[in-house]
Design an enzyme around this catalytic site. Sequence first.
Site, PDB file in Angstrom:
ATOM      1  N   LEU A  32     -37.300 -34.353  -7.257  1.00  0.00           N
ATOM      2  CA  LEU A  32     -37.294 -33.716  -8.570  1.00  0.00           C
ATOM      3  C   LEU A  32     -38.015 -32.368  -8.549  1.00  0.00           C
ATOM      4  O   LEU A  32     -39.042 -32.212  -7.893  1.00  0.00           O
ATOM      5  CB  LEU A  32     -37.960 -34.648  -9.602  1.00  0.00           C
ATOM      6  CG  LEU A  32     -37.324 -36.036  -9.719  1.00  0.00           C
ATOM      7  CD1 LEU A  32     -38.083 -36.882 -10.739  1.00  0.00           C
ATOM      8  CD2 LEU A  32     -35.849 -35.956 -10.106  1.00  0.00           C
ATOM      9  N   HIS A  36     -34.935 -30.385 -12.857  1.00  0.00           N
ATOM     10  CA  HIS A  36     -34.897 -31.761 -13.393  1.00  0.00           C
ATOM     11  C   HIS A  36     -35.866 -31.907 -14.567  1.00  0.00           C
ATOM     12  O   HIS A  36     -35.575 -32.621 -15.536  1.00  0.00           O
ATOM     13  CB  HIS A  36     -35.300 -32.765 -12.302  1.00  0.00           C
ATOM     14  CG  HIS A  36     -34.325 -32.866 -11.173  1.00  0.00           C
ATOM     15  ND1 HIS A  36     -34.617 -32.471  -9.887  1.00  0.00           N
ATOM     16  CD2 HIS A  36     -33.044 -33.327 -11.132  1.00  0.00           C
ATOM     17  CE1 HIS A  36     -33.588 -32.689  -9.109  1.00  0.00           C
ATOM     18  NE2 HIS A  36     -32.606 -33.208  -9.832  1.00  0.00           N
ATOM     19  N   GLN A  63     -21.063 -39.897  -2.242  1.00  0.00           N
ATOM     20  CA  GLN A  63     -20.718 -38.502  -2.541  1.00  0.00           C
ATOM     21  C   GLN A  63     -21.059 -37.545  -1.405  1.00  0.00           C
ATOM     22  O   GLN A  63     -20.892 -36.339  -1.552  1.00  0.00           O
ATOM     23  CB  GLN A  63     -21.359 -38.053  -3.851  1.00  0.00           C
ATOM     24  CG  GLN A  63     -22.867 -37.886  -3.831  1.00  0.00           C
ATOM     25  CD  GLN A  63     -23.425 -37.592  -5.216  1.00  0.00           C
ATOM     26  OE1 GLN A  63     -23.515 -38.479  -6.054  1.00  0.00           O
ATOM     27  NE2 GLN A  63     -23.793 -36.357  -5.473  1.00  0.00           N
ATOM     28  N   VAL A 178     -31.960 -23.592 -14.468  1.00  0.00           N
ATOM     29  CA  VAL A 178     -33.338 -23.076 -14.414  1.00  0.00           C
ATOM     30  C   VAL A 178     -33.500 -22.344 -13.083  1.00  0.00           C
ATOM     31  O   VAL A 178     -33.069 -22.841 -12.039  1.00  0.00           O
ATOM     32  CB  VAL A 178     -34.365 -24.226 -14.518  1.00  0.00           C
ATOM     33  CG1 VAL A 178     -35.787 -23.679 -14.523  1.00  0.00           C
ATOM     34  CG2 VAL A 178     -34.112 -25.033 -15.774  1.00  0.00           C
ATOM     35  N   SER A 187     -32.957 -26.132  -6.805  1.00  0.00           N
ATOM     36  CA  SER A 187     -32.097 -27.139  -6.193  1.00  0.00           C
ATOM     37  C   SER A 187     -32.951 -27.935  -5.209  1.00  0.00           C
ATOM     38  O   SER A 187     -33.842 -27.366  -4.552  1.00  0.00           O
ATOM     39  CB  SER A 187     -30.953 -26.453  -5.439  1.00  0.00           C
ATOM     40  OG  SER A 187     -30.370 -27.359  -4.509  1.00  0.00           O
ATOM     41  N   ARG A 189     -32.052 -28.868  -2.498  1.00  0.00           N
ATOM     42  CA  ARG A 189     -31.728 -28.411  -1.143  1.00  0.00           C
ATOM     43  C   ARG A 189     -32.462 -27.120  -0.773  1.00  0.00           C
ATOM     44  O   ARG A 189     -32.456 -26.725   0.389  1.00  0.00           O
ATOM     45  CB  ARG A 189     -30.216 -28.244  -0.971  1.00  0.00           C
ATOM     46  CG  ARG A 189     -29.488 -29.577  -0.979  1.00  0.00           C
ATOM     47  CD  ARG A 189     -28.017 -29.465  -0.624  1.00  0.00           C
ATOM     48  NE  ARG A 189     -27.434 -30.759  -0.318  1.00  0.00           N
ATOM     49  CZ  ARG A 189     -26.723 -31.507  -1.167  1.00  0.00           C
ATOM     50  NH1 ARG A 189     -26.517 -31.083  -2.393  1.00  0.00           N
ATOM     51  NH2 ARG A 189     -26.239 -32.669  -0.792  1.00  0.00           N
TER      52      ARG A 189
END
Length: 282
Positions: A32, A36, A63, A178, A187, A189
């Site tokens: 997070l 988030h 996914q 954001v 992100s 990542r």
Amino acid sequence: MKIIETGAAAHAHAFSRPRQRPSILVPTMGALHRGHEELIRVARHHAGENGEVAVSIFVNPLQFEPGSDFEKYPRPALEDEKICRATGVNLLFRPLASEMYHGDQSVCVDETALSSALCGASRPGHFRGVCTVVAKLFNLLAPDAAVFGEKDYQQLAIVRRMTRDLNFKIEIIGVPTVREADGLAFSSRNQYLNTDERAQATLLRRAALAGQQLAEAGETSAEKLIAAAKQVLAAGKSTRIDYVNLVDSETLQPLTVLRPNALFALAVFIGRTRLIDNLRLA
Ligand code: PAF
């Protein structure tokens, strides 16, 4: 904060909740960050002081396409739990994969129009995995609404379509992206990036803004707008473009000429890390 780790407990919780107490779900894969936290803030706004904000954390194997980053995807369970507590989350649902999928699961949810473009074209099966897990979360937690970030614009559009087409009585709430001070969208990542790559990652936002600037100067050719963005991205020594596209923000189909409701969408590898971003142009 209540923590639930099994599907049975999630069901029991959801179906014993007083109907007048709204529940707003924030589905996540954990790791997070401030993006988030904004989703959680918006969820609280919709839930009200006495409503329930539920966060799910599940790194969904379905996914991730073969060879992608499923194994190395960050799973900082304790930090995530701390963030949930600090942001006033009422329910944390963090199931094991064995709780979510039967070994012989043979039913999936497939969206077949919006998924063909953009990330769906380069990540076959990705949105089937997203739709399937989101449908499961909706069934397990029975929220009144669910909150998704606009950074994953295509995901948001597909989840809206699935919710409509499968008659889930759940409101889907989109939340603006954001960004860090230099424009990079938050992100999970981003933490894969080394210092040099992190500096190059700002090129995504700069590329989209270059397209926007040209559009504002009167250019309407999608080809030229895309070329302007690609030129910015070419400045990065570790950048590799997956796609830069101008699409209709509802159908996600490519546009040749700029028109209202156009979306500039891009996916770019910085080193081995694939990042996405988007910008509404008109
Ligand atoms: O955006 C994400 O984090 C995931 O795709 C989601 C919606 C939680 C489904 O696994």
